[in-house]
Design a protein around this motif. Structure first.
Motif, mmCIF file in Angstrom:
data_model
loop_
_atom_site.group_PDB
_atom_site.id
_atom_site.type_symbol
_atom_site.label_atom_id
_atom_site.label_comp_id
_atom_site.label_asym_id
_atom_site.label_seq_id
_atom_site.Cartn_x
_atom_site.Cartn_y
_atom_site.Cartn_z
ATOM 1 N N TYR A 57 -45.831 -25.872 46.365
ATOM 2 C CA TYR A 57 -44.946 -27.029 46.178
ATOM 3 C C TYR A 57 -43.960 -26.826 45.019
ATOM 4 C CZ TYR A 57 -47.871 -29.775 49.374
ATOM 5 O OH TYR A 57 -48.540 -30.243 50.479
ATOM 6 N N LYS A 58 -44.136 -25.732 44.298
ATOM 7 C CA LYS A 58 -43.316 -25.544 43.094
ATOM 8 C C LYS A 58 -42.006 -24.840 43.378
ATOM 9 C CE LYS A 58 -46.988 -26.173 39.902
ATOM 10 N NZ LYS A 58 -48.310 -25.557 39.730
ATOM 11 N N GLU A 59 -41.836 -24.390 44.608
ATOM 12 C CA GLU A 59 -40.660 -23.570 44.885
ATOM 13 C C GLU A 59 -39.441 -24.370 45.324
ATOM 14 O OE1 GLU A 59 -42.481 -20.763 47.496
ATOM 15 O OE2 GLU A 59 -43.852 -20.294 45.828
ATOM 16 N N PHE A 60 -39.629 -25.653 45.504
ATOM 17 C CA PHE A 60 -38.504 -26.467 45.964
ATOM 18 C C PHE A 60 -37.429 -26.581 44.884
ATOM 19 C CE2 PHE A 60 -41.995 -27.948 48.686
ATOM 20 C CZ PHE A 60 -41.380 -27.839 49.927
ATOM 21 N N LYS A 61 -36.201 -26.577 45.326
ATOM 22 C CA LYS A 61 -35.090 -26.667 44.381
ATOM 23 C C LYS A 61 -34.835 -28.119 43.983
ATOM 24 C CE LYS A 61 -30.325 -25.326 43.754
ATOM 25 N NZ LYS A 61 -29.044 -25.074 44.402
ATOM 26 N N TYR A 62 -35.068 -29.023 44.951
ATOM 27 C CA TYR A 62 -34.813 -30.445 44.706
ATOM 28 C C TYR A 62 -36.104 -31.248 44.805
ATOM 29 C CZ TYR A 62 -30.111 -28.895 45.992
ATOM 30 O OH TYR A 62 -28.914 -28.220 46.072
ATOM 31 N N ILE A 63 -36.188 -32.290 44.000
ATOM 32 C CA ILE A 63 -37.281 -33.252 44.135
ATOM 33 C C ILE A 63 -36.655 -34.607 44.377
ATOM 34 C CG2 ILE A 63 -39.152 -34.455 42.922
ATOM 35 C CD1 ILE A 63 -39.742 -31.878 41.435
ATOM 36 N N LEU A 64 -37.162 -35.318 45.371
ATOM 37 C CA LEU A 64 -36.656 -36.662 45.661
ATOM 38 C C LEU A 64 -37.842 -37.621 45.670
ATOM 39 C CD1 LEU A 64 -34.546 -38.725 46.631
ATOM 40 C CD2 LEU A 64 -34.832 -37.845 48.955
ATOM 41 N N VAL A 65 -37.778 -38.629 44.815
ATOM 42 C CA VAL A 65 -38.826 -39.640 44.798
ATOM 43 C C VAL A 65 -38.292 -40.886 45.486
ATOM 44 C CG1 VAL A 65 -40.466 -40.939 43.385
ATOM 45 C CG2 VAL A 65 -39.627 -38.717 42.587
ATOM 46 N N VAL A 66 -39.035 -41.388 46.461
ATOM 47 C CA VAL A 66 -38.648 -42.598 47.178
ATOM 48 C C VAL A 66 -39.649 -43.685 46.826
ATOM 49 C CG1 VAL A 66 -38.101 -43.588 49.441
ATOM 50 C CG2 VAL A 66 -37.876 -41.115 49.076
ATOM 51 N N GLY A 67 -39.176 -44.796 46.303
ATOM 52 C CA GLY A 67 -40.081 -45.884 45.942
ATOM 53 C C GLY A 67 -39.309 -47.033 45.331
ATOM 54 N N MET A 68 -39.988 -48.133 45.112
ATOM 55 C CA MET A 68 -39.350 -49.322 44.530
ATOM 56 C C MET A 68 -40.214 -49.832 43.374
ATOM 57 S SD MET A 68 -36.632 -49.706 46.473
ATOM 58 C CE MET A 68 -36.010 -51.291 45.907
ATOM 59 N N GLY A 69 -39.586 -50.474 42.399
ATOM 60 C CA GLY A 69 -40.320 -51.143 41.322
ATOM 61 C C GLY A 69 -41.326 -50.246 40.639
ATOM 62 N N GLY A 70 -42.556 -50.735 40.553
ATOM 63 C CA GLY A 70 -43.602 -50.020 39.841
ATOM 64 C C GLY A 70 -43.926 -48.650 40.414
ATOM 65 N N SER A 71 -43.490 -48.371 41.637
ATOM 66 C CA SER A 71 -43.756 -47.062 42.239
ATOM 67 C C SER A 71 -42.811 -45.992 41.740
ATOM 68 C CB SER A 71 -43.626 -47.148 43.763
ATOM 69 O OG SER A 71 -44.609 -48.003 44.276
ATOM 70 N N ILE A 72 -41.768 -46.377 41.018
ATOM 71 C CA ILE A 72 -40.753 -45.393 40.663
ATOM 72 C C ILE A 72 -40.210 -45.560 39.235
ATOM 73 C CG2 ILE A 72 -38.757 -46.690 41.592
ATOM 74 C CD1 ILE A 72 -37.934 -43.900 42.937
ATOM 75 N N LEU A 73 -40.212 -46.793 38.709
ATOM 76 C CA LEU A 73 -39.606 -47.021 37.385
ATOM 77 C C LEU A 73 -40.285 -46.205 36.291
ATOM 78 C CD1 LEU A 73 -38.973 -50.882 37.490
ATOM 79 C CD2 LEU A 73 -37.218 -49.143 37.191
ATOM 80 N N GLY A 74 -41.603 -46.078 36.375
ATOM 81 C CA GLY A 74 -42.330 -45.331 35.356
ATOM 82 C C GLY A 74 -42.011 -43.844 35.409
ATOM 83 N N THR A 75 -41.905 -43.312 36.624
ATOM 84 C CA THR A 75 -41.595 -41.892 36.784
ATOM 85 C C THR A 75 -40.188 -41.598 36.249
ATOM 86 O OG1 THR A 75 -42.945 -41.980 38.778
ATOM 87 C CG2 THR A 75 -41.603 -40.007 38.467
ATOM 88 N N GLN A 76 -39.245 -42.457 36.578
ATOM 89 C CA GLN A 76 -37.880 -42.301 36.066
ATOM 90 C C GLN A 76 -37.872 -42.344 34.546
ATOM 91 O OE1 GLN A 76 -36.484 -45.665 38.562
ATOM 92 N NE2 GLN A 76 -34.718 -44.398 39.076
ATOM 93 N N MET A 77 -38.622 -43.293 34.006
ATOM 94 C CA MET A 77 -38.668 -43.479 32.555
ATOM 95 C C MET A 77 -39.193 -42.239 31.836
ATOM 96 S SD MET A 77 -41.609 -44.743 30.332
ATOM 97 C CE MET A 77 -42.533 -45.770 31.406
ATOM 98 N N VAL A 78 -40.302 -41.690 32.330
ATOM 99 C CA VAL A 78 -40.884 -40.521 31.654
ATOM 100 C C VAL A 78 -40.001 -39.292 31.864
ATOM 101 C CG1 VAL A 78 -42.857 -38.958 31.519
ATOM 102 C CG2 VAL A 78 -43.232 -41.422 31.831
ATOM 103 N N TYR A 79 -39.500 -39.125 33.084
ATOM 104 C CA TYR A 79 -38.653 -37.960 33.360
ATOM 105 C C TYR A 79 -37.442 -37.952 32.432
ATOM 106 C CZ TYR A 79 -35.556 -34.721 35.724
ATOM 107 O OH TYR A 79 -34.710 -33.679 35.992
ATOM 108 N N GLU A 80 -36.742 -39.073 32.357
ATOM 109 C CA GLU A 80 -35.553 -39.123 31.508
ATOM 110 C C GLU A 80 -35.917 -39.110 30.025
ATOM 111 O OE1 GLU A 80 -32.164 -41.256 33.203
ATOM 112 O OE2 GLU A 80 -31.829 -42.114 31.223
ATOM 113 N N GLY A 81 -37.030 -39.756 29.690
ATOM 114 C CA GLY A 81 -37.473 -39.790 28.296
ATOM 115 C C GLY A 81 -37.798 -38.404 27.756
ATOM 116 N N VAL A 82 -38.286 -37.525 28.641
ATOM 117 C CA VAL A 82 -38.655 -36.175 28.208
ATOM 118 C C VAL A 82 -37.497 -35.196 28.416
ATOM 119 C CG1 VAL A 82 -40.188 -34.222 28.689
ATOM 120 C CG2 VAL A 82 -41.118 -36.562 28.610
#
Lengths: 419, 419
Positions: A57-82
């Protein structure tokens, strides 16, 4: 405190006077935990290995997360925060978030990514979230046409149609524990599986949360940052501060605001009660919101988040100017301090959270402190912080409209200006 | 209206009863205009040709706008509103905005752009904005080292050190009229010069504003959208709605929220008065803020912005599911309608602005309507919408801290938890 902001402030005696409410809130929270209701406190004790995907799973060039609200806001927050606000421009692995039913958003993402080279995470606790399903149905059709394989999709869900499809199509599935509520789920499979693939050190994130957990279990409010934070917000809410502004002075934390905004609004906004969260960002909002905070209605409590060390810095050079020889990081931190002082002098209550630096460990601490703060605050306000009963009705109406395929599109407006 | 949301609503008689306030607000606004105070109404009559740069400025691969608050929020709003949230990924010309004193932001941008191929707009009305100068000083040093020419920089300012430097270094300079206040300046040189270079049709933008201007000069509140919008907000502010939420259902308008947020907060938040603007975005915030809006304190008035036609669309296919055969645009618009209906049934006042589509023309209309709304609202509230007196003190403290080079960094906190 009263000595600083005057009569509207709080004193040590005021805090002492709240002992009963504090103790009750603490006790009830721990009771909920003992009864197994607080999954967000349990998940941080899990071994992170269970969230790691195998190497293919590590060889993909793109990652796309599909979700709403609590399913995605936290991931966005940590990704951008780091990784920072320009991570996609600066890193070879590109990450996208599909978190709306806006067709233009989906169109743009599809123009950018190559689906065969894209790892798609579809995240929904219920497995039935309408926007997530709609986006996924469209993606799925296109992925089939482009010859994607089962490895292209990972499902994170605890049921519903999504899990059904996942089983049928043999997609990798991660469970979300039943007792973890969406907006408290970033440190469960919801956040950790995709974040791990994005190169975030989830071990450090969890280690920060665990260290914070120890502090949040202290019974003494003066030594428990989450309990104290909840108490201060509760006392000021009772003093008419109906708005809680959160204002980090670093770009990487803007999405932390958006995560906090859901946590605070959806957990506490019920039964006519609640405190409206407002997302601000320093220093830029000094040029947008500060006039209102200083001289507008006295209905706000403000939390600054300040980071001492930035990853990069610059020295400013211009002979004869007062900025000459200063660092840019000094400027932004002095702007925070200037704003803090002037707010205090105008009687606006404010709190400062100071981080030595911003990385996975300190972010893990911050996240967990806010989750615990929200849990304690719910008990103080006597609301159930872990449900969201009011949003069902709107979903029902939308579904009826969709099933009627257009019926009711023309709604009788009270008053219309056609121009 | 009362018939819909109940006792807290307004009736036609209530509106009739406001005739004096409405007439006075209208008259005072036009008096200000006649006295030459309202530059934002004058600038839209100028010929757009004066904002166009010659062809040699068109060859740059990158555009970087440096500015804070009103000098940049409008440009960001129009650029994203027209070109979309992934414009940089999809177009060959890349646009960046440097709107903070965060050193990491500057660092990232410098890693991405090649300065010799970058056209830098430095925008500050006073010409002395500290963050803008700091960023520009650092950029300037690097640009000299990399052999950039005078064509690399365009100054938009009406004075201060920035204009001084511009003259000395022979940079192209655009004036900002004295009577145009920063947050009302997007349709002046501030926005139009950079937007024109970014491929935005500024003629269409201005033509939308001019058409809206005609409507906003009507004396009858029932035929003047800005006057009506101001009146509704004013009446609900007096009924305890201390928060104004703006909630477009299209990603491209999120930065419109941020522009509106400054306009509303800084213009009206003074003398203890004001209405706190909150930026929301549909449908995604249904999964974050809606619970609070529906069932929390009744302190909000909500404005929806809905766009009928999206630039792109998709049909959803999944046999047997209620989404099968629907378009994604139908879904998002029905979500708006569902939310509108349930808010109404819960007694939460709400307004809907419906655009046939979103382009330069309709965006120009929308911008100008909000500028006029704010001007009228200021008169109704009896505040001066065109100054921002409270923010000076914080700037003074910051400057003193910088000149002391660190003095006062350790501030005595009321209460500290060290962890």
């Amino acid at each position: 405190m009263k000595e600083k902001i005057g009569i509207e402030g709080i004193s040590l005696e005021d805090i002492e006077g709240m002992r009963n409410i504090v103790d009750t809130a603490y006790r009830r929270t721990m009771e909920r935990y003992d009864k197994g209701e607080l999954g967000f406190m349990e998940v941080i004790q899990k071994d992170c290995e269970c969230y790691r995907l195998s190497d293919r799973y590590k060889e993909f060039k793109y990652i796309l997360v599909v979700g709403m609200g609590g399913s995605i806001l936290g991931t966005q927050m940590v990704y951008e925060g780091v990784k920072g606000v320009y991570a996609n421009e600066l890193n070879s692995k590109k990450v996208f978030f599909l978190d709306n039913s806006d067709p233009e958003l989906l169109y743009s993402i599809l123009k950018i990514v190559a689906l065969r080279e894209t790892l798609v995470f579809v995240v929904s606790k219920s497995g039935n979230t309408v926007e997530t399903l709609a986006n996924f149905f469209i993606l799925r059709e296109k992925m089939k046409k482009e010859g994607c394989r089962e490895d292209n999709v990972v499902i994170i869900s605890s049921g519903g149609l999504l899990k059904e499809i996942g089983k049928r199509e043999n997609y990798k599935i991660f469970e979300i524990p039943e007792n973890v509520v969406g907006r408290f789920s970033v440190l469960s499979s919801v956040g950790l599986v995709p974040l791990s693939c994005m190169g975030v050190d989830i071990g450090k994130l969890i280690s920060g949360a665990r260290d914070m957990d120890k502090l949040c279990r202290r019974e003494d409010v003066f030594n428990n940052p989450a309990l104290m934070n909840a108490l201060i917000h509760y006392m000021f809410l009772n003093r008419g501060k109906s708005i809680s502004v959160i204002m980090p002075y670093i770009e990487r934390l803007y999405r932390f605001d958006l995560w906090y905004r859901q946590l605070w609004a959806e957990s506490l906004g019920k039964d006519g009660k609640g405190q409206t969260p407002v997302a601000a960002l320093g220093a830029k909002d000094q040029h947008s919101q500060l006039q209102l905070y200083l001289d507008g209605p006295k209905d706000k409590i403000i939390t600054f988040i300040k980071v001492r060390k930035f990853k990069e810095d610059f020295t400013i050079r211009y002979k004869g100017h007062y900025l000459d020889g200063c660092n840019l990081s000094q400027l932004i931190n002095f702007q925070q301090l200037g704003t803090e002082r002037v707010l205090t002098s105008m009687g606006v209550p404010n709190i400062s959270i100071v981080l030595e630096d911003l990385d996975e460990y300190t972010l893990g601490k911050l996240i967990y402190m806010y989750e615990m703060t929200t849990a304690f605050m719910g008990e103080m306000m006597e609301v159930n912080a872990f449900n969201q009963p009011a949003v069902e009705e709107g979903k029902k109406i939308t579904r009826e409209l969709l099933e009627g395929k257009g019926k009711g599109e023309e709604v009788v407006k009270d008053y219309i200006i056609k121009i």
